[in-house]
Design a protein around this motif. Structure first.
Motif, PDB file in Angstrom:
ATOM      1  N   LEU A 135       0.885  -1.339  -0.290  1.00  0.00           N
ATOM      2  CA  LEU A 135      -0.018   0.019  -0.083  1.00  0.00           C
ATOM      3  C   LEU A 135       0.764   1.240  -0.045  1.00  0.00           C
ATOM      4  CD1 LEU A 135      -2.918   1.177   0.272  1.00  0.00           C
ATOM      5  CD2 LEU A 135      -2.612   1.275   2.576  1.00  0.00           C
ATOM      6  N   LYS A 136       2.022   1.323   0.737  1.00  0.00           N
ATOM      7  CA  LYS A 136       2.984   2.431   0.857  1.00  0.00           C
ATOM      8  C   LYS A 136       3.447   2.758  -0.603  1.00  0.00           C
ATOM      9  CE  LYS A 136       5.287   5.690   2.947  1.00  0.00           C
ATOM     10  NZ  LYS A 136       6.382   6.169   1.816  1.00  0.00           N
ATOM     11  N   ASN A 137       3.779   1.450  -1.387  1.00  0.00           N
ATOM     12  CA  ASN A 137       4.292   1.501  -2.831  1.00  0.00           C
ATOM     13  C   ASN A 137       3.313   2.411  -3.633  1.00  0.00           C
ATOM     14  OD1 ASN A 137       7.039   0.307  -2.367  1.00  0.00           O
ATOM     15  ND2 ASN A 137       6.062  -1.527  -3.257  1.00  0.00           N
ATOM     16  N   ARG A 138       1.929   2.027  -3.534  1.00  0.00           N
ATOM     17  CA  ARG A 138       0.966   2.773  -4.253  1.00  0.00           C
ATOM     18  C   ARG A 138       0.689   3.979  -3.802  1.00  0.00           C
ATOM     19  NH1 ARG A 138      -3.443  -2.231  -5.244  1.00  0.00           N
ATOM     20  NH2 ARG A 138      -2.170  -3.657  -5.192  1.00  0.00           N
ATOM     21  N   ALA A 139       0.686   4.495  -2.612  1.00  0.00           N
ATOM     22  CA  ALA A 139       0.665   5.757  -2.199  1.00  0.00           C
ATOM     23  C   ALA A 139       1.760   6.664  -2.753  1.00  0.00           C
ATOM     24  CB  ALA A 139       0.802   6.005  -0.951  1.00  0.00           C
ATOM     25  N   ASP A 140       3.104   6.096  -2.816  1.00  0.00           N
ATOM     26  CA  ASP A 140       4.219   6.887  -3.292  1.00  0.00           C
ATOM     27  C   ASP A 140       4.210   7.007  -4.607  1.00  0.00           C
ATOM     28  OD1 ASP A 140       5.304   6.904  -0.597  1.00  0.00           O
ATOM     29  OD2 ASP A 140       6.712   5.170  -0.994  1.00  0.00           O
ATOM     30  N   PHE A 141       3.453   6.043  -5.277  1.00  0.00           N
ATOM     31  CA  PHE A 141       3.629   6.175  -6.863  1.00  0.00           C
ATOM     32  C   PHE A 141       2.514   7.038  -7.442  1.00  0.00           C
ATOM     33  CE2 PHE A 141       1.506   4.846 -10.743  1.00  0.00           C
ATOM     34  CZ  PHE A 141       2.382   5.026 -11.811  1.00  0.00           C
ATOM     35  N   HIS A 142       1.567   7.357  -6.573  1.00  0.00           N
ATOM     36  CA  HIS A 142       0.608   8.231  -6.952  1.00  0.00           C
ATOM     37  C   HIS A 142       0.872   9.507  -6.253  1.00  0.00           C
ATOM     38  CE1 HIS A 142      -2.277   5.981  -9.068  1.00  0.00           C
ATOM     39  NE2 HIS A 142      -2.304   4.916  -8.433  1.00  0.00           N
ATOM     40  N   LYS A 143       1.756   9.707  -5.518  1.00  0.00           N
ATOM     41  CA  LYS A 143       2.265  10.954  -4.926  1.00  0.00           C
ATOM     42  C   LYS A 143       1.320  11.317  -3.787  1.00  0.00           C
ATOM     43  CE  LYS A 143       5.008  12.885  -8.597  1.00  0.00           C
ATOM     44  NZ  LYS A 143       5.392  11.414  -9.209  1.00  0.00           N
ATOM     45  N   VAL A 144       0.779  10.504  -3.036  1.00  0.00           N
ATOM     46  CA  VAL A 144       0.176  10.654  -1.827  1.00  0.00           C
ATOM     47  C   VAL A 144       0.818  10.715  -0.660  1.00  0.00           C
ATOM     48  CG1 VAL A 144      -1.904   9.960  -0.265  1.00  0.00           C
ATOM     49  CG2 VAL A 144      -1.988   9.491  -2.922  1.00  0.00           C
ATOM     50  N   LYS A 179       7.917 -14.976  -0.691  1.00  0.00           N
ATOM     51  CA  LYS A 179       7.328 -14.580  -2.042  1.00  0.00           C
ATOM     52  C   LYS A 179       6.659 -13.355  -1.854  1.00  0.00           C
ATOM     53  CE  LYS A 179       3.242 -15.642  -4.855  1.00  0.00           C
ATOM     54  NZ  LYS A 179       2.102 -16.604  -4.938  1.00  0.00           N
ATOM     55  N   TRP A 180       6.220 -12.769  -0.993  1.00  0.00           N
ATOM     56  CA  TRP A 180       5.541 -11.240  -1.001  1.00  0.00           C
ATOM     57  C   TRP A 180       6.639 -10.426  -0.673  1.00  0.00           C
ATOM     58  CZ3 TRP A 180       2.033 -12.014  -3.736  1.00  0.00           C
ATOM     59  CH2 TRP A 180       1.052 -13.277  -3.777  1.00  0.00           C
ATOM     60  N   PHE A 181       7.296 -10.457   0.250  1.00  0.00           N
ATOM     61  CA  PHE A 181       8.732  -9.740   0.444  1.00  0.00           C
ATOM     62  C   PHE A 181       9.337  -9.371  -0.735  1.00  0.00           C
ATOM     63  CE2 PHE A 181      13.068  -8.982   1.232  1.00  0.00           C
ATOM     64  CZ  PHE A 181      12.967  -7.799   1.965  1.00  0.00           C
ATOM     65  N   ASN A 182       9.618 -10.581  -1.715  1.00  0.00           N
ATOM     66  CA  ASN A 182      10.377 -10.162  -3.160  1.00  0.00           C
ATOM     67  C   ASN A 182       9.411  -9.564  -3.980  1.00  0.00           C
ATOM     68  OD1 ASN A 182      12.630 -11.657  -2.037  1.00  0.00           O
ATOM     69  ND2 ASN A 182      11.754 -13.689  -3.159  1.00  0.00           N
ATOM     70  N   ASN A 183       8.256  -9.815  -3.876  1.00  0.00           N
ATOM     71  CA  ASN A 183       7.159  -9.112  -4.729  1.00  0.00           C
ATOM     72  C   ASN A 183       7.117  -7.591  -4.355  1.00  0.00           C
ATOM     73  OD1 ASN A 183       4.883  -9.500  -6.854  1.00  0.00           O
ATOM     74  ND2 ASN A 183       3.497  -8.577  -5.212  1.00  0.00           N
ATOM     75  N   TYR A 184       6.972  -7.067  -3.191  1.00  0.00           N
ATOM     76  CA  TYR A 184       7.300  -5.912  -2.643  1.00  0.00           C
ATOM     77  C   TYR A 184       8.723  -5.128  -3.027  1.00  0.00           C
ATOM     78  CZ  TYR A 184       8.537  -1.960   0.538  1.00  0.00           C
ATOM     79  OH  TYR A 184       8.900  -0.923   1.015  1.00  0.00           O
ATOM     80  N   LYS A 185       9.479  -5.832  -2.982  1.00  0.00           N
ATOM     81  CA  LYS A 185      10.854  -5.357  -3.295  1.00  0.00           C
ATOM     82  C   LYS A 185      11.183  -5.020  -4.964  1.00  0.00           C
ATOM     83  CE  LYS A 185      13.553  -4.335  -0.720  1.00  0.00           C
ATOM     84  NZ  LYS A 185      14.001  -2.999  -0.047  1.00  0.00           N
ATOM     85  N   LEU A 186      10.634  -5.975  -5.771  1.00  0.00           N
ATOM     86  CA  LEU A 186      10.643  -5.551  -6.930  1.00  0.00           C
ATOM     87  C   LEU A 186       9.990  -4.658  -7.747  1.00  0.00           C
ATOM     88  CD1 LEU A 186      10.253  -9.539  -8.115  1.00  0.00           C
ATOM     89  CD2 LEU A 186      12.184  -8.186  -8.195  1.00  0.00           C
ATOM     90  N   PHE A 187       9.163  -4.071  -6.829  1.00  0.00           N
ATOM     91  CA  PHE A 187       8.331  -2.908  -7.280  1.00  0.00           C
ATOM     92  C   PHE A 187       9.231  -1.843  -7.650  1.00  0.00           C
ATOM     93  CE2 PHE A 187       5.764   1.003  -6.771  1.00  0.00           C
ATOM     94  CZ  PHE A 187       4.494   0.680  -7.503  1.00  0.00           C
ATOM     95  N   ASP A 188      10.083  -1.651  -6.823  1.00  0.00           N
ATOM     96  CA  ASP A 188      10.984  -0.544  -6.916  1.00  0.00           C
ATOM     97  C   ASP A 188      11.905  -0.559  -8.489  1.00  0.00           C
ATOM     98  OD1 ASP A 188      10.252   0.662  -4.554  1.00  0.00           O
ATOM     99  OD2 ASP A 188      12.092  -0.320  -3.463  1.00  0.00           O
ATOM    100  N   LYS A 189      11.860  -1.712  -8.829  1.00  0.00           N
ATOM    101  CA  LYS A 189      12.797  -1.917 -10.027  1.00  0.00           C
ATOM    102  C   LYS A 189      11.956  -1.664 -11.197  1.00  0.00           C
ATOM    103  CE  LYS A 189      15.859  -5.095  -7.558  1.00  0.00           C
ATOM    104  NZ  LYS A 189      16.512  -6.428  -7.600  1.00  0.00           N
ATOM    105  N   LEU A 190      10.685  -1.523 -11.369  1.00  0.00           N
ATOM    106  CA  LEU A 190       9.708  -1.515 -12.419  1.00  0.00           C
ATOM    107  C   LEU A 190       9.836  -0.245 -12.850  1.00  0.00           C
ATOM    108  CD1 LEU A 190       6.705  -3.450 -10.921  1.00  0.00           C
ATOM    109  CD2 LEU A 190       8.579  -4.271 -12.595  1.00  0.00           C
TER     110      LEU A 190
END
Length: 228
Positions: A135-144, A179-190
């Motif tokens: 959720l924090k990734n999503r907020a950061d992406f949308h500049k919330v 699995k989910w830890f890696n999923n979260y960390k990979l977001f930064d590389k997209l």
């Protein structure tokens, strides 16, 4: 303005009893237009905090209301804490009590339209943790913007919150966690396009699927629903 507390729940009766007897009454006497919904996950699958919070939000569906996600084992214990539940958080997230790692977990407050903008929590994080990091990734992406009242490493945390250190039903699985830890960390590389596609098309409020199996009115401001 309506204030709605969403409690994700399963198999933690002593914590829920304490919250309803003490914290709910305290909050009702302090916070205007308060509603509380307990979203209980049926047996059969590993606990999924994110989807339960999405369901609680969807149950009301009021984009103009304020929502507070409330872990059942954390209780407000100070007048300054209660003030956070009353704040206007239009356009941002308020981390009332969250991890020192910068997540949007524990107790947070937001406006319905803000939560919809970021597409809510992921629905596919099963087991212990990491949905709050997503959720924090999503907020950061949308500049919330995310404001913070208190984090878990604050030395005064026990003055402001009464906490029960117990993870009864939040089943810990090493493989699931990894699995989910890696999923979260990979977001930064997209790249930005990939991030947008992840948030919009993978999982969240837009593709929420559930069935309410029980809907109980506890009193005039508290409901409990059981869901598959």
């Amino acid at each position: 303005m309506k204030n709605i507390i969403i409690i994700p729940y399963r198999n933690r009766q002593k914590h829920l009893d304490y919250f309803l007897e003490h914290s709910a009454t305290l909050l009702k006497n302090s916070v205007d237009n308060l509603q509380i919904i307990i979203v209980e996950q049926n047996e059969g699958k590993i606990f999924n905090r994110g989807i339960l919070l999405n369901i609680g939000f969807h149950y009301f569906g009021d984009l103009d209301a304020f929502y507070i996600t409330q872990d059942v084992d954390i209780n407000p214990n100070h007048k300054d804490t209660i003030e956070q539940y009353k704040k206007d958080v239009s356009g941002n997230f308020l981390r009332i009590f969250s991890s020192c790692y910068g997540t949007l977990g524990g107790i947070i407050k937001f406006k319905g339209s803000t939560f919809q903008k970021v597409n809510g929590f992921p629905n596919n994080y099963w087991g212990w943790g990491h949905e709050d990091k997503d959720l924090k990734n999503r907020a950061d992406f949308h500049k919330v913007h995310c404001d913070t009242f208190m984090e878990t490493n604050n030395e005064k945390r026990n003055e402001y919150f009464l906490r029960f250190d117990d993870v009864d039903d939040r089943v810990k699985s090493r493989d699931v966690n990894k699995k989910w830890f890696n999923n979260y960390k990979l977001f930064d590389k997209l790249n930005p396009t990939q991030k947008a596609n992840y948030i919009k098309s993978l999982t969240g409020l837009h593709n929420l699927q559930y069935k309410i199996t029980e809907d109980i009115e506890i009193n005039d401001y508290i409901r409990k629903i059981k869901v598959d």
